[in-house]
Scaffold this motif. Structure first.
Motif, PDB file in Angstrom:
ATOM      1  N   ILE A  10       0.837  -1.206   0.000  1.00 48.17           N
ATOM      2  CA  ILE A  10       0.000   0.000   0.000  1.00 48.17           C
ATOM      3  C   ILE A  10       0.867   1.250   0.000  1.00 48.17           C
ATOM      4  N   GLU A  11       1.933   1.246   0.772  1.00 48.56           N
ATOM      5  CA  GLU A  11       2.836   2.406   0.803  1.00 48.56           C
ATOM      6  C   GLU A  11       3.517   2.598  -0.547  1.00 48.56           C
ATOM      7  N   ALA A  12       3.880   1.513  -1.213  1.00 49.48           N
ATOM      8  CA  ALA A  12       4.486   1.609  -2.545  1.00 49.48           C
ATOM      9  C   ALA A  12       3.490   2.214  -3.533  1.00 49.48           C
ATOM     10  N   MET A  13       2.228   1.836  -3.436  1.00 55.39           N
ATOM     11  CA  MET A  13       1.205   2.400  -4.314  1.00 55.39           C
ATOM     12  C   MET A  13       1.001   3.888  -4.023  1.00 55.39           C
ATOM     13  N   ARG A  14       1.054   4.273  -2.755  1.00 56.77           N
ATOM     14  CA  ARG A  14       0.934   5.694  -2.402  1.00 56.77           C
ATOM     15  C   ARG A  14       2.069   6.507  -3.015  1.00 56.77           C
ATOM     16  N   GLU A  15       3.288   5.995  -2.905  1.00 51.65           N
ATOM     17  CA  GLU A  15       4.443   6.698  -3.449  1.00 51.65           C
ATOM     18  C   GLU A  15       4.320   6.818  -4.970  1.00 51.65           C
ATOM     19  N   THR A  16       3.889   5.767  -5.618  1.00 52.12           N
ATOM     20  CA  THR A  16       3.681   5.821  -7.067  1.00 52.12           C
ATOM     21  C   THR A  16       2.648   6.879  -7.415  1.00 52.12           C
ATOM     22  N   GLY A  17       1.584   6.953  -6.652  1.00 52.55           N
ATOM     23  CA  GLY A  17       0.559   7.967  -6.867  1.00 52.55           C
ATOM     24  C   GLY A  17       1.116   9.378  -6.731  1.00 52.55           C
ATOM     25  N   ARG A  18       1.985   9.577  -5.768  1.00 45.41           N
ATOM     26  CA  ARG A  18       2.611  10.900  -5.585  1.00 45.41           C
ATOM     27  C   ARG A  18       3.480  11.261  -6.784  1.00 45.41           C
TER      28      ARG A  18
END
Length: 57
Positions: A10-18
């Motif tokens: 989930i954190e990796a997906m958040r960073e990708t979104g940023r």
């Protein structure tokens, strides 16, 4: 089947979104009705994006 995501996933997906949101925000702010991105930057739209090689054979 429901796939559960790990906290790390989930954190990796958040960073990708940023990362994706940053250029989209710049483009959104530069966009105006009747104005092309070339008018704003002096370069064709997408000129900072490299294209993948054509692998159609």
């Amino acid at each position: 089947m429901v796939q559960l995501r790990t906290d790390a996933s989930i954190e990796a997906m958040r960073e990708t979104g940023r990362v994706v949101a940053q250029p989209l925000t710049v483009v959104r702010e530069a966009a105006a009705v009747g104005i092309s991105l070339r008018d704003r930057t002096g370069r064709p739209a997408g000129s900072c994006v490299t294209q993948a090689p054509d692998r159609r054979s």
